[in-house]
Design an enzyme around this catalytic site. Structure first.
Site, mmCIF file in Angstrom:
data_model
loop_
_atom_site.group_PDB
_atom_site.id
_atom_site.type_symbol
_atom_site.label_atom_id
_atom_site.label_comp_id
_atom_site.label_asym_id
_atom_site.label_seq_id
_atom_site.Cartn_x
_atom_site.Cartn_y
_atom_site.Cartn_z
ATOM 1 N N SER A 211 -46.112 14.502 -13.639
ATOM 2 C CA SER A 211 -47.510 14.907 -13.520
ATOM 3 C C SER A 211 -48.289 14.350 -14.704
ATOM 4 C CB SER A 211 -47.540 16.433 -13.472
ATOM 5 O OG SER A 211 -48.831 16.892 -13.336
ATOM 6 N N ARG A 379 -53.495 17.565 -10.932
ATOM 7 C CA ARG A 379 -53.628 18.957 -10.501
ATOM 8 C C ARG A 379 -53.690 19.085 -8.974
ATOM 9 N NH1 ARG A 379 -59.632 19.706 -12.893
ATOM 10 N NH2 ARG A 379 -60.620 18.240 -11.512
ATOM 11 N N VAL A 501 -52.125 27.281 -16.019
ATOM 12 C CA VAL A 501 -52.015 25.897 -16.500
ATOM 13 C C VAL A 501 -52.841 24.920 -15.661
ATOM 14 C CG1 VAL A 501 -49.742 26.328 -17.498
ATOM 15 C CG2 VAL A 501 -49.901 25.429 -15.191
ATOM 16 N N GLU A 502 -53.009 23.714 -16.188
ATOM 17 C CA GLU A 502 -53.812 22.640 -15.563
ATOM 18 C C GLU A 502 -55.198 23.139 -15.172
ATOM 19 O OE1 GLU A 502 -51.735 20.194 -12.734
ATOM 20 O OE2 GLU A 502 -50.149 19.760 -14.151
ATOM 21 N N GLY A 503 -55.834 23.853 -16.091
ATOM 22 C CA GLY A 503 -57.171 24.404 -15.847
ATOM 23 C C GLY A 503 -57.042 25.833 -15.364
#
Ligand SMILES: Cc1cc2nc3c(=O)[nH]c(=O)nc-3n(C[C@H](O)[C@H](O)[C@H](O)COP(=O)(O)OP(=O)(O)OC[C@H]3O[C@@H](n4cnc5c(N)ncnc54)[C@H](O)[C@@H]3O)c2cc1C
Length: 676
Positions: A211, A379, A501-503
């Site tokens: 990722s 994402r 996570v990831e925003g």
């Protein structure tokens, strides 16, 4: 009679505008001609005559005659906007401009073209990808004992680490010429889904190197030397990467990292070379404790002018071997009993040559743009896949459990209360899977739809939360007591990881989705904002005037559309085919038109102040998100050949999305700061 005739003509005109059958300018001329003939033929008394003429003439004259429009509308408006528009920071602009605009723009703009949706091809696995899933992924799943991993060992066993490296699970996105598997985003997502349904710890371990991280950044921005050195080593697991952005003082506001590097001369391989001296403190870094190479984000400075005449160079990304002197890898964190490796790291006066910067010296300062661009892809893959894994496993085991578990001499699944929760699990999983597939079709066709990937990450993980909660409720004590045969509790425990996570979801929902969506998807807003910041006033006036004219036409068209679709109960909205499923397309078309009008009104009235109205923005994000899921659901059903057996799920999902879309839009109107 005359008035009825006039109202009929008016409705016909509104319908023609709504369906964009003729150019707007011709319609304005035709309607004035009609009104003139009607007036001369004595069709009006004085009251109606004045009313209709002023309603028609005022906007047509003001918008249609350039001199009048510029003097009385666009110029004064531009002056006002130039004064009140809050300045946009470079990091904000990079975040907003990251990625591309795709299907969400059709939904945002009020007139989704169903042919466009039908033309998208949902992804399929290649023979090689299918063989990988049937082979190594199956084998891996058979090797996994999640209780051993999460309760006894707190790590993957060595044989699983070796298996992952040997079969290049960490190089799924890396091109074959570097030794990777070069899989599509769909294959990557499918592998993560399958592994995560067995073990979230194993799923996260596999997803992270594939990722947002070193490999992804190198492939897009690395120099040839960096790619040649690192990509083969990352593909076969000789190097284990992590990416360190977050620190104690910068989480969601990642652009505010205090970590810094100062340009200086230093020793590297026995020679004095130009480089950066770094100091940082990071936490929560996945794979950090076992990483051999750290991807690091920091702010670069050049106070002595060694690199040029700019002192503050901006966020920069580098790849640093973990054994470089000055680096400390801290003790592991313990993220809610998940056993994937995660922990802090820090660096004290770590000297790196400029070659360590991803993309070399010329990429100093481009780190933020690189990260937000990569995030707009990553994402959309990993966490949505993990959420679908949770949904699919819950469908399977909770459906079965509700059948075999009996109370009151009856399978509990037969009780309506349980049935309702089961329906939610099934319907939401269908819709999440549909959203995943539609997004992956975009990613695999080379798009980077940043608003859609934000929607998918946020709402797939939110719906995963609902699904797992429902599954826990249905399992009762069976889900609560932990042990090797509890297949549900770890998913329940680790839910917040996907949310955070990831925003983090609250931020993504209330700030990013509609904030970025409005600026990127609206056909005129960006041009108007650009005009407001142009240095040359006459250029600004010209650009703004043209954008404003288009914007007015866009608003009137959407207004007519929302009105005519609304009063006809969506019957006049287009659908690709008739029947029950066709009606959901019509409804969605009506929702889209109403959304476009309300969104435009909110943006016009609140302007830059909208940035701080997160309660409103969050609800508009919901409305856009539900439209996306409804359209993805219809797309999946159609792409699968409209199987009758799927119809209950499709109808549940479509009704759920349309209902919530409408509620969110209505609530957002009630939250509007101007009560009228
Ligand atoms: C298990 C795990 C793995 C991770 N892996 C990595 C990794 O590999 N690399 C890495 O760099 N980072 C990683 N992170 C960090 C992760 O990206 C951050 O936790 C995340 O960005 C949120 O930061 P924070 O935890 O400091 O929360 P905060 O930023 O303090 O946020 C707290 C809450 O406030 C909300 N919030 C903040 N600002 C706003 C706003 N303007 N409007 C509305 N709401 C807002 C957030 O949504 C959140 O709900 C990981 C974290 C965890 C828990």
């Amino acid at each position: 009679m005359n008035i009825l005739l006039l109202l009929g003509a008016l409705l016909a005109l509104i319908y023609i505008i709504a369906r964009q059958k003729f150019p707007f300018r011709n319609l304005a001329q035709a309607s004035i001609l009609f009104l003139l003939v009607f007036t001369l033929a004595g069709g009006f008394n004085l009251f109606w005559g004045l009313l209709f003429w002023s309603v028609f003439l005022a906007p047509v004259v003001l918008l249609g005659i350039p001199r009048l429009r510029q003097s009385y509308l666009s110029r004064p408006l531009l002056q006002r906007i130039r004064k009140i528009l809050p300045p946009m920071s470079a990091t904000e602009r990079d975040a907003i401009e990251a990625g591309s605009v795709w299907w969400e723009a059709e939904l945002f703009r009020g007139a989704p073209d169903w042919q466009v949706l039908q033309d998208y091809r949902l992804p399929v696995l290649s023979a090689q990808e299918q063989a990988f899933i049937d082979g190594p992924v199956e084998q891996l799943c058979a090797m996994i004992d999640d209780w051993d991993i999460t309760h006894k060992r707190m790590d993957l066993p060595p044989e699983i680490w070796d298996f992952l490296k040997q079969h290049r699970f960490f190089g799924m996105m890396i091109p074959q010429r570097y030794g990777g598997l070069e899989f599509s985003a769909y294959a990557h997502s499918s592998v993560v889904t399958k592994i995560s349904s067995r073990s979230i710890s194993a799923g996260v371990t596999v997803m992270v190197p594939n990722s947002l991280g070193p490999a992804e950044l190198l492939m897009h921005y690395g120099t040839e030397e960096q790619k040649d050195f690192y990509l083969p080593r990352l593909a076969d697991g000789r190097e284990i990467p992590c990416f360190a952005l977050t620190g104690p003082f910068a989480g969601s506001d990642a652009g505010a990292i205090p970590d810094h590097g100062v340009a200086c001369m230093g020793e590297y391989q026995g020679k004095q070379v130009l480089g950066l001296r770094l100091n940082w403190d990071k936490r929560y870094i996945t794979l950090g404790p076992v990483a051999t190479v750290l991807g690091l984000a920091f702010k670069a400075f050049d106070p002595d002018g060694l690199l040029g005449d700019q002192e503050d160079l901006g966020i920069t990304c580098a790849l640093i071997p973990a054994n470089t002197p000055g680096i400390t890898i801290g003790n592991r964190h313990f993220p809610l009993n998940a056993a994937f490796q995660n922990g802090p790291n820090s660096g004290k006066d770590v000297f790196i040559p400029l070659d360590y910067i991803i993309g070399g010296q010329e990429n100093i300062g481009n780190g933020w743009r690189m990260l937000v661009e990569s995030l707009s892809v990553g994402r959309g893959i990993s966490l949505p896949a993990l959420a679908v894994a949770a949904g699919k496993s819950c469908v399977r085991h909770t459906g079965a459990y509700a059948h075999v578990r009996k109370q009151f001499n009856t399978s509990i699944g037969k009780f309506e209360g349980v049935e309702e929760a089961l329906a939610r699990i099934g319907g939401m999983t269908y819709m999440m899977e549909a959203g995943r597939l539609l997004t992956l079709s975009a990613l695999d066709s080379g798009e980077r739809p940043s608003v859609i990937t934000a929607i998918l990450k946020c709402y797939n993980t939110e719906h995963m939360r609902q699904i797992v909660n429902d599954a826990m409720d249905i399992h009762g004590g069976r889900g609560i007591c932990m042990g090797p045969s509890n297949y549900l509790a770890r998913a329940y425990q680790t839910l917040p990881v996907g949310i955070t996570v990831e925003g983090a979801n609250i931020l993504t929902r209330s700030m990013i989705i509609f904030g970025q969506g409005a600026i990127r998807c609206h056909p005129y807003l960006m041009r108007e904002m650009d005009a407001a910041t142009m240095a040359d006033l006459s250029d600004a006036e010209e650009t703004f005037d043209q954008a404003l004219r288009g914007h007015a036409e866009y608003f009137i068209t959407n207004f007519c559309r929302a009105f005519i679709y609304g009063i006809s109960g969506s019957h006049l909205a287009p659908a690709p085919y008739p029947g029950r499923v066709g009606n959901y397309y019509r409804r969605l078309g009506q929702m889209s038109a109403a959304f476009a009008v309300t969104a435009d009104l909110v943006l016009m009235i609140l302007g830059g102040a909208f940035k701080r109205k997160e309660k409103l923005s969050g609800r508009f994000a919901d409305a856009l998100g539900y439209m996306f899921y409804a359209s993805a659901t219809l797309k999946k059903f159609e792409a699968d050949g409209q199987p009758r057996s799927d119809l209950p799920l499709v109808e549940w999902s479509a009704k759920y999305c349309l209902y919530h879309q409408q509620v969110m839009r209505d609530v957002s109107i009630s939250k509007f700061p101007l009560k009228w």
